[in-house]
Design an enzyme around this catalytic site. Structure first.
Site, PDB file in Angstrom:
ATOM      1  CB  CYS A 159       4.979  -4.697 -26.109  1.00 26.78           C
ATOM      2  SG  CYS A 159       4.268  -5.402 -24.618  1.00 26.78           S
ATOM      3  CG  HIS A 190       4.850  -9.679  -0.652  1.00 28.13           C
ATOM      4  ND1 HIS A 190       4.092 -10.061   0.421  1.00 28.13           N
ATOM      5  CD2 HIS A 190       5.881 -10.552  -0.706  1.00 28.13           C
ATOM      6  CE1 HIS A 190       4.625 -11.134   0.984  1.00 28.13           C
ATOM      7  NE2 HIS A 190       5.719 -11.453   0.324  1.00 28.13           N
ATOM      8  N   PRO A 193      -2.504  -8.033  18.087  1.00 29.83           N
ATOM      9  CG  PRO A 193      -4.406  -6.958  17.248  1.00 29.83           C
ATOM     10  CD  PRO A 193      -3.008  -7.324  16.921  1.00 29.83           C
ATOM     11  CD  GLU A 194      -6.451 -12.482  15.879  1.00 29.17           C
ATOM     12  OE1 GLU A 194      -7.482 -11.873  15.568  1.00 29.17           O
ATOM     13  OE2 GLU A 194      -5.915 -13.349  15.150  1.00 29.17           O
ATOM     14  CG  ASP A 216      -0.244  -0.217   2.557  1.00 30.49           C
ATOM     15  OD1 ASP A 216      -0.846  -0.845   3.456  1.00 30.49           O
ATOM     16  OD2 ASP A 216       0.908   0.247   2.710  1.00 30.49           O
ATOM     17  CB  ALA A 268       0.321  -1.177  14.214  1.00 27.90           C
TER      18      ALA A 268
HETATM   19  C1  BV8 Z   1       7.283 -17.901  -3.460  1.00 26.59           C
HETATM   20  C2  BV8 Z   1       0.994  -9.247  -2.682  1.00 26.59           C
HETATM   21  C3  BV8 Z   1       8.746 -19.292  -4.501  1.00 26.59           C
HETATM   22  C4  BV8 Z   1      -0.236  -9.443  -3.506  1.00 26.59           C
HETATM   23  C5  BV8 Z   1       1.182 -11.274  -1.309  1.00 26.59           C
HETATM   24  C6  BV8 Z   1       1.097 -23.784  -1.561  1.00 26.59           C
HETATM   25  C7  BV8 Z   1       0.583 -23.319  -2.749  1.00 26.59           C
HETATM   26  C8  BV8 Z   1       1.117 -22.173  -3.387  1.00 26.59           C
HETATM   27  C9  BV8 Z   1       2.176 -21.493  -2.803  1.00 26.59           C
HETATM   28  C10 BV8 Z   1       2.666 -21.969  -1.597  1.00 26.59           C
HETATM   29  C11 BV8 Z   1       2.146 -23.089  -0.978  1.00 26.59           C
HETATM   30  N1  BV8 Z   1       2.831 -23.286   0.181  1.00 26.59           N
HETATM   31  C12 BV8 Z   1       3.768 -22.322   0.321  1.00 26.59           C
HETATM   32  C13 BV8 Z   1       3.696 -21.541  -0.772  1.00 26.59           C
HETATM   33  C14 BV8 Z   1       4.532 -20.374  -1.016  1.00 26.59           C
HETATM   34  C15 BV8 Z   1       3.644 -19.136  -0.850  1.00 26.59           C
HETATM   35  C16 BV8 Z   1       3.062 -19.106   0.541  1.00 26.59           C
HETATM   36  O1  BV8 Z   1       3.757 -18.786   1.491  1.00 26.59           O
HETATM   37  N2  BV8 Z   1       1.762 -19.421   0.627  1.00 26.59           N
HETATM   38  C17 BV8 Z   1       1.101 -19.403   1.911  1.00 26.59           C
HETATM   39  C18 BV8 Z   1      -0.380 -19.080   1.693  1.00 26.59           C
HETATM   40  C19 BV8 Z   1       1.291 -20.766   2.585  1.00 26.59           C
HETATM   41  N3  BV8 Z   1       4.530 -18.036  -1.055  1.00 26.59           N
HETATM   42  C20 BV8 Z   1       4.674 -17.552  -2.293  1.00 26.59           C
HETATM   43  O2  BV8 Z   1       4.088 -17.969  -3.272  1.00 26.59           O
HETATM   44  C21 BV8 Z   1       5.723 -16.462  -2.436  1.00 26.59           C
HETATM   45  N4  BV8 Z   1       6.594 -16.800  -3.522  1.00 26.59           N
HETATM   46  O3  BV8 Z   1       7.306 -18.657  -2.531  1.00 26.59           O
HETATM   47  O4  BV8 Z   1       7.958 -18.135  -4.581  1.00 26.59           O
HETATM   48  C22 BV8 Z   1       9.072 -19.693  -5.829  1.00 26.59           C
HETATM   49  C23 BV8 Z   1      10.160 -20.541  -5.949  1.00 26.59           C
HETATM   50  C24 BV8 Z   1      10.508 -20.944  -7.197  1.00 26.59           C
HETATM   51  C25 BV8 Z   1       9.769 -20.547  -8.304  1.00 26.59           C
HETATM   52  C26 BV8 Z   1       8.671 -19.711  -8.157  1.00 26.59           C
HETATM   53  C27 BV8 Z   1       8.307 -19.279  -6.913  1.00 26.59           C
HETATM   54  C28 BV8 Z   1       5.070 -15.135  -2.762  1.00 26.59           C
HETATM   55  C29 BV8 Z   1       4.169 -14.736  -1.637  1.00 26.59           C
HETATM   56  C30 BV8 Z   1       3.672 -13.304  -1.885  1.00 26.59           C
HETATM   57  C31 BV8 Z   1       2.192 -13.320  -2.202  1.00 26.59           C
HETATM   58  N5  BV8 Z   1       1.727 -11.929  -2.302  1.00 26.59           N
HETATM   59  N6  BV8 Z   1       0.862  -9.971  -1.407  1.00 26.59           N
HETATM   60  C32 BV8 Z   1      -1.426  -8.750  -2.920  1.00 26.59           C
HETATM   61  O5  BV8 Z   1      -1.285  -8.039  -1.907  1.00 26.59           O
HETATM   62  O6  BV8 Z   1      -2.511  -8.894  -3.500  1.00 26.59           O
HETATM   63  S1  BV8 Z   1       0.933 -12.057   0.152  1.00 26.59           S
HETATM   64  C33 BV8 Z   1      -0.145 -11.130   1.091  1.00 26.59           C
HETATM   65  O7  BV8 Z   1      -0.712 -11.992   2.043  1.00 26.59           O
HETATM   66  C34 BV8 Z   1       0.520 -10.058   1.911  1.00 26.59           C
HETATM   67  O8  BV8 Z   1       1.533  -9.399   1.211  1.00 26.59           O
HETATM   68  C35 BV8 Z   1       1.014 -10.787   3.123  1.00 26.59           C
HETATM   69  O9  BV8 Z   1       2.280 -11.337   2.875  1.00 26.59           O
HETATM   70  C36 BV8 Z   1       0.027 -11.910   3.207  1.00 26.59           C
HETATM   71  C37 BV8 Z   1      -0.954 -11.607   4.315  1.00 26.59           C
HETATM   72  O10 BV8 Z   1      -0.266 -11.831   5.456  1.00 26.59           O
HETATM   73  P1  BV8 Z   1      -0.187 -10.693   6.575  1.00 26.59           P
HETATM   74  O11 BV8 Z   1       0.475  -9.473   6.055  1.00 26.59           O
HETATM   75  O12 BV8 Z   1       0.380 -11.352   7.757  1.00 26.59           O
HETATM   76  O13 BV8 Z   1      -1.660 -10.284   6.837  1.00 26.59           O
HETATM   77  P2  BV8 Z   1      -2.742 -11.181   7.459  1.00 26.59           P
HETATM   78  O14 BV8 Z   1      -4.033 -10.597   7.058  1.00 26.59           O
HETATM   79  O15 BV8 Z   1      -2.423 -12.608   7.155  1.00 26.59           O
HETATM   80  O16 BV8 Z   1      -2.555 -11.010   9.038  1.00 26.59           O
HETATM   81  C38 BV8 Z   1      -2.802  -9.769   9.611  1.00 26.59           C
HETATM   82  C39 BV8 Z   1      -2.230  -9.863  11.015  1.00 26.59           C
HETATM   83  O17 BV8 Z   1      -2.346  -8.573  11.601  1.00 26.59           O
HETATM   84  C40 BV8 Z   1      -2.993 -10.825  11.905  1.00 26.59           C
HETATM   85  O18 BV8 Z   1      -2.065 -11.593  12.652  1.00 26.59           O
HETATM   86  C41 BV8 Z   1      -3.782  -9.906  12.835  1.00 26.59           C
HETATM   87  O19 BV8 Z   1      -3.918 -10.447  14.137  1.00 26.59           O
HETATM   88  C42 BV8 Z   1      -2.911  -8.689  12.886  1.00 26.59           C
HETATM   89  N7  BV8 Z   1      -3.618  -7.420  13.104  1.00 26.59           N
HETATM   90  C43 BV8 Z   1      -4.901  -7.097  12.801  1.00 26.59           C
HETATM   91  N8  BV8 Z   1      -5.138  -5.815  13.145  1.00 26.59           N
HETATM   92  C44 BV8 Z   1      -3.967  -5.321  13.658  1.00 26.59           C
HETATM   93  C45 BV8 Z   1      -3.006  -6.343  13.640  1.00 26.59           C
HETATM   94  N9  BV8 Z   1      -1.754  -6.171  14.081  1.00 26.59           N
HETATM   95  C46 BV8 Z   1      -1.439  -4.949  14.578  1.00 26.59           C
HETATM   96  N10 BV8 Z   1      -2.302  -3.919  14.641  1.00 26.59           N
HETATM   97  C47 BV8 Z   1      -3.576  -4.070  14.182  1.00 26.59           C
HETATM   98  N11 BV8 Z   1      -4.449  -3.054  14.251  1.00 26.59           N
HETATM   99 ZN    ZN Z   2       5.022  -4.159 -22.804  1.00 20.85          ZN
END
Ligand code: BV8
Ligand code: ZN
Length: 248
Positions: free
Chosen positions: A147, A119, A211-212, A104, A228
């Site tokens: 392109c 990311h 918070p969790e 963002d 945060a």
């Molecule tokens: C890669 C951009 C290797 C896009 C994002 C099975 C199938 C497919 C893939 C995989 C698989 N198993 C593992 C993988 C790898 C995969 C992965 O990890 N998957 C997960 C689901 C298991 N990873 C990838 O694919 C990565 N690439 O591994 O490539 C590779 C090797 C060789 C060849 C090719 C590739 C790429 C991962 C990046 C994906 N893109 N974002 C978009 O935004 O649309 S990920 C996206 O989701 C975010 O960027 C972030 O990373 C993730 C969300 O997680 P969080 O940020 O933690 O947010 P979340 O909502 O989960 O949690 C919020 C937290 O905040 C909570 O804990 C909550 O309690 C807390 N909270 C709430 N309110 C507050 C607070 N904290 C503080 N204050 C508050 N007020």
């Molecule tokens: Zn192009």
């Protein structure tokens, strides 16, 4: 948490090279939905595997482009919160590097000078055929002005590699840190989720703000149950009191 625990206070005051690892929870208090909050979360109405993947874009570029356009519009009208601002202020007094999973751009908007975007950033569009960053014209998705291939958001989708050098830079700053914060991340997505554990293996103290509980909570040196925007200003204020003490 009224005051950080004494050992954390000491660490905050002594820290010279701080790394803040931030996830979607960092932007929650700015009004940007997190991925996991089941009811209101971004994914509640969308399946991440259904939209945040190259296959989804190939299959239905219009739907994926519209989803990101909706998020870009949302992000364009929200502001950094007190947590973003606290990290930016802290960065003016100490060496603070932000390593964020968020797309963002709110850390940069708050004034943080050193931000590693693991990311990508949804405010940028790139050519899906590799011409690089392009300013989008009309169309859903717009054609690349070079392109003609469809433009896509400049973000890392599931199954895609992180931007060239981003993970290496993140690992380098984590390995050089004397304090790592993990803020607002559920620690589910790799390779970002590994970074706080790299710090722990390196003997670097890790404080979590969430918070969790998360998979990091049991191993973090401090797992602070709070948000945060509420806790980061207090941690940054405690760190800045170092100035007063060390001048004595
Ligand atoms: C890669 C951009 C290797 C896009 C994002 C099975 C199938 C497919 C893939 C995989 C698989 N198993 C593992 C993988 C790898 C995969 C992965 O990890 N998957 C997960 C689901 C298991 N990873 C990838 O694919 C990565 N690439 O591994 O490539 C590779 C090797 C060789 C060849 C090719 C590739 C790429 C991962 C990046 C994906 N893109 N974002 C978009 O935004 O649309 S990920 C996206 O989701 C975010 O960027 C972030 O990373 C993730 C969300 O997680 P969080 O940020 O933690 O947010 P979340 O909502 O989960 O949690 C919020 C937290 O905040 C909570 O804990 C909550 O309690 C807390 N909270 C709430 N309110 C507050 C607070 N904290 C503080 N204050 C508050 N007020
Ligand atoms: Zn192009």
């Amino acid at each position: 948490m009224s005051e950080p625990p004494e050992d954390l206070l000491h660490c905050l005051r002594a820290a010279r090279r701080v790394v803040a690892l931030t996830g979607a929870g960092m932007s929650a208090e700015s009004g940007v939905p997190t991925f996991r909050a089941a009811q209101t979360g971004l994914w509640a109405r969308f399946d991440p595997m259904d939209l945040a993947t190259p296959e989804a874009f190939d299959r239905d570029p219009v739907r994926v482009w519209q989803w990101y356009a909706w998020r870009r519009e949302l992000v364009g009208r929200v502001a950094p919160n007190a947590g973003h601002r606290a990290l930016a202020d802290w960065g003016r007094r100490a060496h603070v590097t932000i390593v964020t999973q968020n797309v963002d751009g709110l850390h940069q908007q708050a004034g943080s000078a050193e931000v590693i975007e693991l990311h990508g950033n949804l405010r940028r569009s790139v050519c899906s055929a590799g011409c690089g960053v392009q300013s989008p014209g009309a169309g859903e998705p717009p054609p690349c002005p070079q392109c003609g291939a469809p433009l896509r958001p400049d973000v890392v989708w599931f199954g895609e590699l992180l931007p060239e050098g981003a993970l290496e830079s993140a690992m380098a700053v984590v390995q050089a840190a004397d304090l790592v914060l993990s803020v607002g991340s559920s620690n589910q997505v790799q390779p970002a989720a590994e970074l706080p554990f790299l710090a722990l293996r390196n003997g670097c103290p890790v404080a979590e703000v969430n918070p969790e509980a998360t998979p990091l909570s049991a191993q973090a040196d401090w797992s602070l149950r709070g948000t945060a925007a509420a806790l980061l200003p207090r941690l940054a204020a405690a760190a800045s009191r170092r100035g007063a003490e060390s001048d004595e």
